[in-house]
Design a protein around this motif. Structure first.
Motif, PDB file in Angstrom:
ATOM      1  N   LYS A 100       0.825  -1.207   0.000  1.00  9.99           N
ATOM      2  CA  LYS A 100       0.000   0.000   0.000  1.00  9.99           C
ATOM      3  C   LYS A 100       0.862   1.261   0.000  1.00  9.99           C
ATOM      4  N   GLY A 101       1.956   1.243   0.768  1.00 12.89           N
ATOM      5  CA  GLY A 101       2.830   2.411   0.799  1.00 12.89           C
ATOM      6  C   GLY A 101       3.484   2.673  -0.543  1.00 12.89           C
ATOM      7  N   MET A 102       4.008   1.615  -1.182  1.00 14.02           N
ATOM      8  CA  MET A 102       4.697   1.795  -2.466  1.00 14.02           C
ATOM      9  C   MET A 102       3.722   2.173  -3.577  1.00 14.02           C
ATOM     10  N   MET A 103       2.543   1.562  -3.617  1.00 15.78           N
ATOM     11  CA  MET A 103       1.576   1.907  -4.662  1.00 15.78           C
ATOM     12  C   MET A 103       1.004   3.313  -4.452  1.00 15.78           C
ATOM     13  N   SER A 104       0.932   3.771  -3.214  1.00 17.54           N
ATOM     14  CA  SER A 104       0.505   5.154  -2.972  1.00 17.54           C
ATOM     15  C   SER A 104       1.484   6.134  -3.607  1.00 17.54           C
ATOM     16  N   ILE A 105       2.784   5.835  -3.493  1.00 17.07           N
ATOM     17  CA  ILE A 105       3.790   6.686  -4.134  1.00 17.07           C
ATOM     18  C   ILE A 105       3.654   6.630  -5.651  1.00 17.07           C
ATOM     19  N   VAL A 106       3.415   5.429  -6.192  1.00 18.20           N
ATOM     20  CA  VAL A 106       3.249   5.281  -7.639  1.00 18.20           C
ATOM     21  C   VAL A 106       2.061   6.104  -8.130  1.00 18.20           C
ATOM     22  N   VAL A 107       0.949   6.051  -7.419  1.00 21.02           N
ATOM     23  CA  VAL A 107      -0.239   6.823  -7.808  1.00 21.02           C
ATOM     24  C   VAL A 107       0.025   8.320  -7.705  1.00 21.02           C
ATOM     25  N   LEU A 108       0.660   8.750  -6.612  1.00 24.22           N
ATOM     26  CA  LEU A 108       0.955  10.170  -6.427  1.00 24.22           C
ATOM     27  C   LEU A 108       1.852  10.693  -7.541  1.00 24.22           C
ATOM     28  N   LEU A 109       2.925   9.961  -7.850  1.00 20.77           N
ATOM     29  CA  LEU A 109       3.829  10.400  -8.917  1.00 20.77           C
ATOM     30  C   LEU A 109       3.154  10.308 -10.284  1.00 20.77           C
ATOM     31  N   GLY A 110       2.199   9.386 -10.435  1.00 18.27           N
ATOM     32  CA  GLY A 110       1.440   9.332 -11.678  1.00 18.27           C
ATOM     33  C   GLY A 110       0.660  10.613 -11.912  1.00 18.27           C
ATOM     34  N   PHE A 111       0.059  11.150 -10.850  1.00 14.13           N
ATOM     35  CA  PHE A 111      -0.645  12.428 -10.981  1.00 14.13           C
ATOM     36  C   PHE A 111       0.341  13.587 -11.193  1.00 14.13           C
ATOM     37  N   VAL A 112       1.528  13.504 -10.594  1.00 13.06           N
ATOM     38  CA  VAL A 112       2.549  14.530 -10.839  1.00 13.06           C
ATOM     39  C   VAL A 112       2.949  14.531 -12.307  1.00 13.06           C
ATOM     40  N   ILE A 113       3.135  13.346 -12.883  1.00 10.84           N
ATOM     41  CA  ILE A 113       3.481  13.224 -14.306  1.00 10.84           C
ATOM     42  C   ILE A 113       2.386  13.848 -15.169  1.00 10.84           C
ATOM     43  N   SER A 114       1.129  13.532 -14.849  1.00 12.79           N
ATOM     44  CA  SER A 114       0.005  14.093 -15.614  1.00 12.79           C
ATOM     45  C   SER A 114      -0.061  15.610 -15.460  1.00 12.79           C
ATOM     46  N   GLY A 115       0.218  16.116 -14.247  1.00 16.19           N
ATOM     47  CA  GLY A 115       0.208  17.561 -14.032  1.00 16.19           C
ATOM     48  C   GLY A 115       1.296  18.270 -14.809  1.00 16.19           C
ATOM     49  N   ILE A 116       2.492  17.678 -14.847  1.00 15.00           N
ATOM     50  CA  ILE A 116       3.580  18.279 -15.630  1.00 15.00           C
ATOM     51  C   ILE A 116       3.218  18.296 -17.109  1.00 15.00           C
ATOM     52  N   TYR A 117       2.620  17.206 -17.571  1.00 12.65           N
ATOM     53  CA  TYR A 117       2.231  17.139 -18.986  1.00 12.65           C
ATOM     54  C   TYR A 117       1.187  18.214 -19.301  1.00 12.65           C
ATOM     55  N   TRP A 118       0.217  18.397 -18.392  1.00 11.37           N
ATOM     56  CA  TRP A 118      -0.791  19.436 -18.603  1.00 11.37           C
ATOM     57  C   TRP A 118      -0.147  20.815 -18.653  1.00 11.37           C
ATOM     58  N   GLY A 119       0.758  21.090 -17.692  1.00  7.14           N
ATOM     59  CA  GLY A 119       1.418  22.390 -17.678  1.00  7.14           C
ATOM     60  C   GLY A 119       2.280  22.616 -18.903  1.00  7.14           C
ATOM     61  N   ALA A 120       2.976  21.566 -19.342  1.00  3.98           N
ATOM     62  CA  ALA A 120       3.829  21.701 -20.529  1.00  3.98           C
ATOM     63  C   ALA A 120       2.991  22.004 -21.766  1.00  3.98           C
ATOM     64  N   ASN A 121       1.839  21.376 -21.876  1.00  2.00           N
ATOM     65  CA  ASN A 121       0.984  21.651 -23.028  1.00  2.00           C
ATOM     66  C   ASN A 121       0.408  23.062 -22.976  1.00  2.00           C
ATOM     67  N   LYS A 122       0.114  23.519 -21.783  1.00  2.00           N
ATOM     68  CA  LYS A 122      -0.509  24.848 -21.654  1.00  2.00           C
ATOM     69  C   LYS A 122       0.500  25.976 -21.842  1.00  2.00           C
ATOM     70  N   PHE A 123       1.705  25.808 -21.286  1.00  2.00           N
ATOM     71  CA  PHE A 123       2.661  26.923 -21.266  1.00  2.00           C
ATOM     72  C   PHE A 123       3.850  26.745 -22.213  1.00  2.00           C
ATOM     73  N   ILE A 124       4.039  25.559 -22.767  1.00  2.00           N
ATOM     74  CA  ILE A 124       5.186  25.331 -23.650  1.00  2.00           C
ATOM     75  C   ILE A 124       4.735  25.050 -25.077  1.00  2.00           C
ATOM     76  N   VAL A 125       3.878  24.049 -25.240  1.00  2.00           N
ATOM     77  CA  VAL A 125       3.442  23.676 -26.589  1.00  2.00           C
ATOM     78  C   VAL A 125       2.726  24.839 -27.273  1.00  2.00           C
ATOM     79  N   ASN A 126       1.952  25.610 -26.512  1.00  2.00           N
ATOM     80  CA  ASN A 126       1.188  26.717 -27.096  1.00  2.00           C
ATOM     81  C   ASN A 126       1.922  28.051 -27.034  1.00  2.00           C
ATOM     82  N   ASP A 127       3.185  28.049 -26.646  1.00  2.00           N
ATOM     83  CA  ASP A 127       3.974  29.287 -26.582  1.00  2.00           C
ATOM     84  C   ASP A 127       4.691  29.480 -27.916  1.00  2.00           C
TER      85      ASP A 127
END
Length: 643
Positions: free
Chosen positions: A309-336
């Motif tokens: 449970k501890g290790m999969m919680s980290i995997v899920v948390l970092l999965g959302f971090v990856i998705s957040g970075i991708y969203w930010g990159a598309n909003k502020f980099i791809v469209n710049d």
């Protein structure tokens, strides 16, 4: 008689610049200017930018203005540029872009998010890779014998099905929607497995049915039956494997190639490789920490469930971090629009069928040797790894103990690979391609002999090993770990670069077709070849332990063939590489030559055009020529500016 007309600065100015006009323009004056610095008589030419045509081969034109970078060889022309006395029309260089630590801020806006994203993906992958082995190897009614069957009959079909689905989705979804559609199911599954599927394992696993099948089929079918017995663990195994192939190879690298330029990729992609090994080190420590939680828990508590449970919680948390970075990159980099974009066009690879690929492999000894290297590595590492994991379970039967050891193993692999990547370049320069290509099979051979010797002759060696506090089994586990650590680090730092370098001296057709043939035939054969050999041995001799002597013999034959192919390839590669290096050196020297002789026909045409213009230059001044000495040295002619 050959002549050369050389330029004394296309944009050179007289000491006291005055506004002047061109009387007439020579049709052979091949030069293009980035700004309206030339003055023209309004009766003859509009003040707009002139686009001059070359009278000769455009490859021999010379743009001597520093605005255009390196000089190109060819007939050199002289032209005086008129600039208003007030300095109007003076061209300033572009303002230097802001930098941080020597890197442009615009580049850092892309590289930093990509680096963090890559670190999180690799961090997750190491946790998932270690956990999947713990689940399927240490489960009740299973063993390491399940791995070759799992890779061949479950992992491969699901990977093919996933890529077919991905291809279909890519035709109907945008790139951003496709990314989320792929990564969110991974995040949801790993979270659901730790908190739902694993706690319900006794209820959802058909243990009674598996027992009846094993009794009917015999112990040789322990591996195939175990796939049914622990199907949820096997599903986790496949999803962890797909994370490595889909999220890393398809999603991340596809996005990175989309937003980076070629120059940025050359500079920063190697740093991503070093960052991957840093992620390996930290994630190994994380696995070690959660695996040791069992020591602090009371009796009767499922320590592995808590750790999972501890290790999969980290995997899920970092999965959302990856998705957040991708969203930010598309909003502020791809469209710049201010950031540089990749202009790379996808290279069309030849789609060779199996028959065409075999023909290419059989037609060239060079390509056959290269194919042998690829197949031999895939089979060798598979044969050793599965045998080692079976001994690892015997030494560490508890999931927490097994996982704790795998955490140390991942950390050691990261450190060794990081070090070898730094040493790999020095080894290639110091000892050459041949030695570098033989490091990986030599490491596999030496450690393989030690590993299988400890398994086969452990009892006679027991007193000697006992004197240093080791049992034959524990010694075999340590030697097998060293083998896997150093063989993987040698692969990433030496084997892969040597393999890619071997394609360079081939002609373009064989380079493309040979690589395609190896991708079609050799990569799958290397990956599945070891698993198929192990399946045959297990079904024939009853278990992996009974097959060990034969697996050791097969490994010895394959590694010796690998070394022979590397030696043969070196005898072909080194002369070709040396020849190509000499050609590149000559081309470089030729490109650095300050000027070249014009041909006789070009010179005669220049003189004819000059005579037609009345012997005057483009700014109204006569052109004086000097003949070229017969020794071949070029002489320059002066152009006198009229006052």
């Amino acid at each position: 008689m050959e002549r050369v007309i050389s330029a004394q600065g296309l944009l050179s100015l007289p000491p006291a610049p005055q506004a002047r006009t061109f009387r007439r323009r020579l049709p052979f004056a091949a030069a293009r200017f980035a700004s309206p610095v030339l003055g023209f008589n309004s009766k003859e030419r509009s003040p707009s930018l002139p686009r001059l045509r070359a009278a000769f081969d455009p490859q021999r034109l010379l743009l001597s203005s520093p605005l255009y970078g390196k000089q190109k060889k060819g007939p050199v022309f002289s032209a005086g540029a008129a600039v208003p006395t007030g300095g109007a029309g003076f061209v300033e260089g572009e303002a230097e872009k802001p930098k941080l630590l020597g890197v442009e801020i615009a580049t850092l806006k892309k590289i930093v998010p990509l680096g963090i994203m890559f670190f999180c993906i690799l961090f997750n992958y190491t946790i998932l890779r270690d956990t999947k082995d713990v689940l399927v190897v240490t489960a009740k009614g299973s063993s390491a014998e399940i791995i070759p069957f799992l890779k061949t009959w479950v992992n491969l079909p699901m990977a093919i099905g996933f890529m077919l689905l991905y291809t279909k989705l890519s035709n109907v979804l945008s790139k951003e929607a496709l990314f989320y559609t792929v990564i969110f199911p991974f995040i949801a599954f790993f979270g659901a497995f730790a908190f739902l599927l694993y706690p319900m394992r006794d209820a959802i696993h058909p243990t009674a049915l598996a027992d009846r099948l094993l009794a009917a089929l015999g112990p040789s079918f322990l591996g195939p039956v175990a796939i049914l017995r622990i199907w949820s663990f096997c599903l986790f195994y496949v999803m962890a494997e797909l994370w490595g192939s889909v999220v890393i190879s398809v999603l991340f690298w596809g996005f990175a190639n989309q937003i980076t330029t070629v120059e940025e990729a050359k500079e920063f992609y190697p740093l991503f490789g070093l960052g991957a090994n840093i992620a390996l080190i930290f994630s190994g420590r994380t696995v070690k920490y959660f695996s040791n939680l069992r020591k602090n828990l009371g009796p009767g508590v499922d320590g592995w469930a808590i750790s999972l449970k501890g290790m999969m919680s980290i995997v899920v948390l970092l999965g959302f971090v990856i998705s957040g970075i991708y969203w930010g990159a598309n909003k502020f980099i791809v469209n710049d629009p201010s950031l540089p974009r990749s202009n790379r066009k996808k290279k069309e690879k030849p789609k060779l069928g199996m028959n065409e690929s075999l023909k290419v492999l059989l037609s060239s000894r060079y390509v056959r040797d290269l194919a042998t290297l690829v197949v031999a590595y895939g089979i060798s590492i598979n044969l050793v790894e599965v045998t080692w994991k079976s001994k690892l379970k015997a030494q560490f039967p508890s999931p927490n103990e097994y996982s704790s050891f795998m955490g140390d193993f991942s950390t050691a692999t990261g450190i060794a690979t990081f070090t070898m990547m730094l040493l790999g370049r020095w080894i290639l320069r110091k000892f050459g391609w041949g030695v570098a290509a033989m490091v990986t099979p030599t490491v596999l051979l030496l450690t393989g002999v030690g590993f299988f010797s400890l398994i086969l002759f452990g009892e006679p060696l027991a007193p000697l090993l006992g004197s240093i506090g080791l049992t034959p089994l524990l010694a075999a586990v340590y030697v097998g770990a060293l083998q896997n650590i150093f063989s993987k680090s040698a692969k990433y730092s030496l084997f892969d670069p040597c393999k890619e370098m071997a394609y360079i001296p081939l002609d373009e057709e064989m380079k493309v077709k040979g690589k395609a043939a190896i991708d079609v035939v050799c990569n799958p054969l290397g990956k599945s070849g070891g698993a198929l050999i192990q399946q045959f041995m297990i079904l024939t001799f009853g278990s992996l332990a009974n097959s060990t002597p034969y697996l050791g013999g097969i490994l010895l034959v394959i590694v010796l063939a690998w070394l022979g192919a590397a030696r043969s390839l070196d005898s072909q590669f080194s002369p070709l590489a040396k020849e190509q290096l000499e050609k590149e050196k000559l081309l470089k020297e030729k490109s650095n030559t300050p000027s070249i002789k014009a041909t006789k026909e070009e010179t005669e045409q220049l003189l004819a055009l000059e005579s037609a213009e009345g012997g005057n230059s483009s700014n109204g001044s006569p052109l004086n020529h000097k003949s070229i000495p017969e020794s071949g040295a070029t002489s320059e002619t002066s152009s006198k500016h009229g006052q």
